[in-house]
Design an enzyme around this catalytic site. Structure first.
Site, PDB file in Angstrom:
ATOM      1  N   ASP A  64       0.839  -1.201   0.000  1.00  0.00           N
ATOM      2  CA  ASP A  64       0.000   0.000   0.000  1.00  0.00           C
ATOM      3  C   ASP A  64       0.874   1.252   0.000  1.00  0.00           C
ATOM      4  O   ASP A  64       0.582   2.224   0.689  1.00  0.00           O
ATOM      5  CB  ASP A  64      -0.925  -0.013   1.221  1.00  0.00           C
ATOM      6  CG  ASP A  64      -2.053   1.013   1.109  1.00  0.00           C
ATOM      7  OD1 ASP A  64      -2.265   1.557   0.003  1.00  0.00           O
ATOM      8  OD2 ASP A  64      -2.715   1.275   2.132  1.00  0.00           O
ATOM      9  N   ARG A 106       0.294   9.183   0.772  1.00  0.00           N
ATOM     10  CA  ARG A 106      -0.488   9.329   2.006  1.00  0.00           C
ATOM     11  C   ARG A 106       0.070   8.449   3.130  1.00  0.00           C
ATOM     12  O   ARG A 106      -0.183   8.706   4.313  1.00  0.00           O
ATOM     13  CB  ARG A 106      -1.951   8.958   1.749  1.00  0.00           C
ATOM     14  CG  ARG A 106      -2.154   7.506   1.363  1.00  0.00           C
ATOM     15  CD  ARG A 106      -3.601   7.150   1.085  1.00  0.00           C
ATOM     16  NE  ARG A 106      -3.709   5.769   0.635  1.00  0.00           N
ATOM     17  CZ  ARG A 106      -3.545   5.361  -0.617  1.00  0.00           C
ATOM     18  NH1 ARG A 106      -3.298   6.279  -1.557  1.00  0.00           N
ATOM     19  NH2 ARG A 106      -3.629   4.094  -0.955  1.00  0.00           N
ATOM     20  N   ASN A 107       0.818   7.414   2.776  1.00  0.00           N
ATOM     21  CA  ASN A 107       1.371   6.485   3.760  1.00  0.00           C
ATOM     22  C   ASN A 107       2.854   6.716   4.017  1.00  0.00           C
ATOM     23  O   ASN A 107       3.534   5.860   4.588  1.00  0.00           O
ATOM     24  CB  ASN A 107       1.135   5.044   3.314  1.00  0.00           C
ATOM     25  CG  ASN A 107      -0.336   4.669   3.374  1.00  0.00           C
ATOM     26  OD1 ASN A 107      -1.081   5.223   4.189  1.00  0.00           O
ATOM     27  ND2 ASN A 107      -0.762   3.762   2.523  1.00  0.00           N
ATOM     28  N   ASP A 164       2.233   2.696   7.730  1.00  0.00           N
ATOM     29  CA  ASP A 164       1.001   1.999   7.367  1.00  0.00           C
ATOM     30  C   ASP A 164       1.283   0.673   6.678  1.00  0.00           C
ATOM     31  O   ASP A 164       1.158   0.527   5.458  1.00  0.00           O
ATOM     32  CB  ASP A 164       0.115   2.869   6.475  1.00  0.00           C
ATOM     33  CG  ASP A 164      -1.329   2.370   6.478  1.00  0.00           C
ATOM     34  OD1 ASP A 164      -1.545   1.195   6.840  1.00  0.00           O
ATOM     35  OD2 ASP A 164      -2.230   3.139   6.137  1.00  0.00           O
TER      36      ASP A 164
END
Length: 239
Positions: free
Chosen positions: A94, A98-99, A112
């Site tokens: 992922d 954003r992570n 994350d």
């Protein structure tokens, strides 16, 4: 995160409180990253400039732009962190802006690991559950066969690069999920060159999106490209 251990470009894991885990109560202590997510940080910026330019900026404008070498350093940090994760035989699954978090010195810290899986005797993880997946960042083989490897992480890294050099724009803006999306990728659909990437950087992104996993670059190779682009501006940011 405990298995992966400490690395300068991974959010540090310090411990967990599990005494009441039977009640669904779990507290995890991790490294504090005061500048938040890379995605939100990039979206606050309006322009990228070359540090070699002689343009003079007012103090009120400083917070609205980034130097090009800063984008390169973000790219190096993420590549270094992902290379380390790969060396631990872990698939992140992922990776996206954003992570990735930024500490007080703007060092990139990958976090994350909710979709990550350790790879022991096998080279790929086949996902069987039906939870929502980040399809805009996923490799072709992940979409079609639910296969996740370090090479599918390279594909996601290419999309993350696109986010960096577009200052946090959403990839494939305006597209909604359809079962034909994977077919479009097979037929050549790719993200176009972002505004602040040169041809060499975009070419490396494009390499990350090769349908043949064996022809995608390694994270160490990608990091070397950006170190060269940084030149004398490349530093490991710290106190």
């Amino acid at each position: 995160m405990c298995y992966i251990g400490m690395h300068p470009n991974i959010v540090g894991f310090f411990g967990a409180y599990i005494k009441e885990i039977h009640k669904g109560i779990l507290f995890v202590a991790t490294e504090y990253c005061s500048n938040g997510s890379l995605e939100s940080y990039l979206r606050k910026k309006k322009q990228v400039v070359d540090q070699k330019e002689d343009t003079v900026y007012q103090d009120t404008q400083l917070e609205n732009f980034l130097y090009s070498h800063e984008l390169h350093q973000f790219s190096i940090g993420i590549a270094n962190g992902m290379g380390y994760i790969e060396s631990k035989h872990v698939v992140h699954g992922d990776l996206a802006a954003r992570n990735v978090l930024l500490d007080e010195y703007l060092n990139c810290k990958i976090g994350d690991f909710g979709l990550s899986r350790k790879l022991y005797e096998y080279q790929k993880y086949v996902k069987k559950s039906q939870e929502p997946l980040p399809w805009k960042w996923m490799a072709y083989e992940s979409l079609t066969k639910r296969e996740f490897t370090s090479k599918s992480d390279v594909w996601s890294y290419g999309v993350t690069l696109w986010e960096i050099y577009s200052l946090g724009k959403t990839p494939y803006g305006g597209l909604n999920w359809t079962t034909e999306f994977a077919d479009e990728l097979q037929n050549g659909l790719r993200l176009t060159k972002p505004q602040f990437a040169n041809e060499e950087i975009y070419s490396k992104m494009f390499d990350c999106w090769n349908l043949d996993v064996e022809n995608r670059p390694r994270f160490s190779e990608i990091a070397e490209l950006f170190k060269r682009l940084c030149g004398s501006s490349y530093t490991i940011l710290s106190e």
